[in-house]
Design a protein around this motif. Structure first.
Motif, PDB file in Angstrom:
ATOM      1  N   ILE A  45      -7.595   5.403 -28.635  1.00  0.00           N
ATOM      2  CA  ILE A  45      -6.566   4.518 -29.205  1.00  0.00           C
ATOM      3  C   ILE A  45      -6.871   4.219 -30.664  1.00  0.00           C
ATOM      4  O   ILE A  45      -5.965   4.026 -31.482  1.00  0.00           O
ATOM      5  N   ALA A  46      -8.149   4.213 -31.016  1.00  0.00           N
ATOM      6  CA  ALA A  46      -8.544   3.889 -32.388  1.00  0.00           C
ATOM      7  C   ALA A  46      -8.121   4.966 -33.387  1.00  0.00           C
ATOM      8  O   ALA A  46      -7.907   4.664 -34.561  1.00  0.00           O
ATOM      9  N   PHE A  47      -7.975   6.214 -32.953  1.00  0.00           N
ATOM     10  CA  PHE A  47      -7.614   7.278 -33.896  1.00  0.00           C
ATOM     11  C   PHE A  47      -6.262   7.061 -34.565  1.00  0.00           C
ATOM     12  O   PHE A  47      -6.186   7.046 -35.789  1.00  0.00           O
ATOM     13  N   PRO A  48      -5.188   6.896 -33.817  1.00  0.00           N
ATOM     14  CA  PRO A  48      -3.900   6.723 -34.518  1.00  0.00           C
ATOM     15  C   PRO A  48      -3.775   5.373 -35.227  1.00  0.00           C
ATOM     16  O   PRO A  48      -3.019   5.252 -36.187  1.00  0.00           O
ATOM     17  N   THR A  49      -4.520   4.382 -34.778  1.00  0.00           N
ATOM     18  CA  THR A  49      -4.435   3.069 -35.422  1.00  0.00           C
ATOM     19  C   THR A  49      -5.391   2.950 -36.592  1.00  0.00           C
ATOM     20  O   THR A  49      -5.334   1.964 -37.326  1.00  0.00           O
ATOM     21  N   THR A  50      -6.248   3.943 -36.782  1.00  0.00           N
ATOM     22  CA  THR A  50      -7.257   3.980 -37.847  1.00  0.00           C
ATOM     23  C   THR A  50      -8.142   2.727 -37.870  1.00  0.00           C
ATOM     24  O   THR A  50      -8.540   2.256 -38.926  1.00  0.00           O
ATOM     25  N   TRP A  53     -13.643   0.023 -36.314  1.00  0.00           N
ATOM     26  CA  TRP A  53     -14.443  -0.824 -35.428  1.00  0.00           C
ATOM     27  C   TRP A  53     -14.102  -0.566 -33.957  1.00  0.00           C
ATOM     28  O   TRP A  53     -14.972  -0.587 -33.091  1.00  0.00           O
ATOM     29  N   LEU A  54     -12.829  -0.295 -33.654  1.00  0.00           N
ATOM     30  CA  LEU A  54     -12.416  -0.027 -32.278  1.00  0.00           C
ATOM     31  C   LEU A  54     -12.979   1.312 -31.793  1.00  0.00           C
ATOM     32  O   LEU A  54     -13.400   1.437 -30.638  1.00  0.00           O
ATOM     33  N   PHE A  55     -13.021   2.300 -32.684  1.00  0.00           N
ATOM     34  CA  PHE A  55     -13.590   3.592 -32.311  1.00  0.00           C
ATOM     35  C   PHE A  55     -15.056   3.446 -31.920  1.00  0.00           C
ATOM     36  O   PHE A  55     -15.481   3.908 -30.860  1.00  0.00           O
ATOM     37  N   TRP A  56     -15.834   2.786 -32.781  1.00  0.00           N
ATOM     38  CA  TRP A  56     -17.269   2.652 -32.493  1.00  0.00           C
ATOM     39  C   TRP A  56     -17.536   1.725 -31.313  1.00  0.00           C
ATOM     40  O   TRP A  56     -18.521   1.910 -30.588  1.00  0.00           O
ATOM     41  N   THR A  57     -16.660   0.767 -31.097  1.00  0.00           N
ATOM     42  CA  THR A  57     -16.793  -0.072 -29.898  1.00  0.00           C
ATOM     43  C   THR A  57     -16.560   0.767 -28.650  1.00  0.00           C
ATOM     44  O   THR A  57     -17.286   0.647 -27.657  1.00  0.00           O
ATOM     45  N   GLY A  58     -15.572   1.644 -28.678  1.00  0.00           N
ATOM     46  CA  GLY A  58     -15.310   2.540 -27.554  1.00  0.00           C
ATOM     47  C   GLY A  58     -16.469   3.476 -27.283  1.00  0.00           C
ATOM     48  O   GLY A  58     -16.853   3.701 -26.133  1.00  0.00           O
ATOM     49  N   VAL A  59     -17.048   4.019 -28.352  1.00  0.00           N
ATOM     50  CA  VAL A  59     -18.219   4.890 -28.189  1.00  0.00           C
ATOM     51  C   VAL A  59     -19.369   4.096 -27.563  1.00  0.00           C
ATOM     52  O   VAL A  59     -20.049   4.573 -26.655  1.00  0.00           O
ATOM     53  N   GLY A  60     -19.567   2.878 -28.023  1.00  0.00           N
ATOM     54  CA  GLY A  60     -20.623   2.026 -27.459  1.00  0.00           C
ATOM     55  C   GLY A  60     -20.387   1.713 -25.994  1.00  0.00           C
ATOM     56  O   GLY A  60     -21.325   1.735 -25.185  1.00  0.00           O
ATOM     57  N   VAL A  61     -19.146   1.429 -25.631  1.00  0.00           N
ATOM     58  CA  VAL A  61     -18.821   1.144 -24.226  1.00  0.00           C
ATOM     59  C   VAL A  61     -19.085   2.377 -23.365  1.00  0.00           C
ATOM     60  O   VAL A  61     -19.616   2.274 -22.250  1.00  0.00           O
ATOM     61  N   ALA A  62     -18.761   3.563 -23.877  1.00  0.00           N
ATOM     62  CA  ALA A  62     -19.014   4.792 -23.121  1.00  0.00           C
ATOM     63  C   ALA A  62     -20.511   4.999 -22.909  1.00  0.00           C
ATOM     64  O   ALA A  62     -20.949   5.373 -21.812  1.00  0.00           O
ATOM     65  N   VAL A  63     -21.309   4.742 -23.907  1.00  0.00           N
ATOM     66  CA  VAL A  63     -22.767   4.877 -23.774  1.00  0.00           C
ATOM     67  C   VAL A  63     -23.303   3.856 -22.771  1.00  0.00           C
ATOM     68  O   VAL A  63     -24.149   4.181 -21.928  1.00  0.00           O
ATOM     69  N   VAL A  64     -22.804   2.639 -22.842  1.00  0.00           N
ATOM     70  CA  VAL A  64     -23.217   1.610 -21.881  1.00  0.00           C
ATOM     71  C   VAL A  64     -22.837   2.029 -20.461  1.00  0.00           C
ATOM     72  O   VAL A  64     -23.601   1.807 -19.510  1.00  0.00           O
ATOM     73  N   GLY A  65     -21.682   2.662 -20.298  1.00  0.00           N
ATOM     74  CA  GLY A  65     -21.257   3.136 -18.979  1.00  0.00           C
ATOM     75  C   GLY A  65     -22.213   4.156 -18.397  1.00  0.00           C
ATOM     76  O   GLY A  65     -22.502   4.145 -17.199  1.00  0.00           O
ATOM     77  N   ALA A  66     -22.730   5.043 -19.240  1.00  0.00           N
ATOM     78  CA  ALA A  66     -23.697   6.036 -18.759  1.00  0.00           C
ATOM     79  C   ALA A  66     -24.970   5.352 -18.279  1.00  0.00           C
ATOM     80  O   ALA A  66     -25.505   5.672 -17.213  1.00  0.00           O
ATOM     81  N   PHE A  67     -25.465   4.413 -19.061  1.00  0.00           N
ATOM     82  CA  PHE A  67     -26.671   3.678 -18.655  1.00  0.00           C
ATOM     83  C   PHE A  67     -26.402   2.815 -17.423  1.00  0.00           C
ATOM     84  O   PHE A  67     -27.255   2.701 -16.538  1.00  0.00           O
ATOM     85  N   LEU A  68     -25.224   2.220 -17.354  1.00  0.00           N
ATOM     86  CA  LEU A  68     -24.878   1.379 -16.212  1.00  0.00           C
ATOM     87  C   LEU A  68     -24.869   2.178 -14.914  1.00  0.00           C
ATOM     88  O   LEU A  68     -25.377   1.728 -13.883  1.00  0.00           O
TER      89      LEU A  68
END
Length: 106
Positions: A45-50, A53-68
């Motif tokens: 979603i962060a790509f078209p909205t430019t 901060w939302l892009f990097w938050t999404g990447v962080g959430v994905a990494v947390v999901g792997a650890f979770l």
């Protein structure tokens, strides 16, 4: 005579072989994948909205999901150890038999 892998595992190991019916469907796997997908959706979603901060938050959430997912698996919500989808059941049986002289300890 039909081949019944569950019966073979029951005879050899005293338990059914969960790998046959279980393709990783566990609470740890489902929760981990759901969180990873939510993070990927945020980043997409962060790509078209430019919104950087939302892009990097999404990447962080994905990494947390792997650890979770891994943490939940270690807490006992995953598939029991030894039942992963790595390799073929027959190959594993041959390896176990060769490594332990045809006997199962435990």
């Amino acid at each position: 005579m039909s081949y019944d892998p569950h019966a073979k595992a029951q005879r050899r190991y005293g338990r059914r072989d969960m790998r046959i019916d279980n393709a990783g469907h566990s609470p740890a796997a489902w929760i981990g994948v759901a969180v990873i997908l939510a993070g990927c959706l945020m980043a997409a979603i962060a790509f078209p909205t430019t919104e950087v901060w939302l892009f990097w938050t999404g990447v962080g959430v994905a990494v947390v999901g792997a650890f979770l997912g891994k943490i939940l698996s270690l807490m006992g919500l995953g598939i029991p150890p030894g039942y992963h989808q790595e390799g073929d059941v027959e190959l594993r049986d041959r390896f176990v038999d060769e490594g332990r002289g045809g006997r199962r300890s435990g």
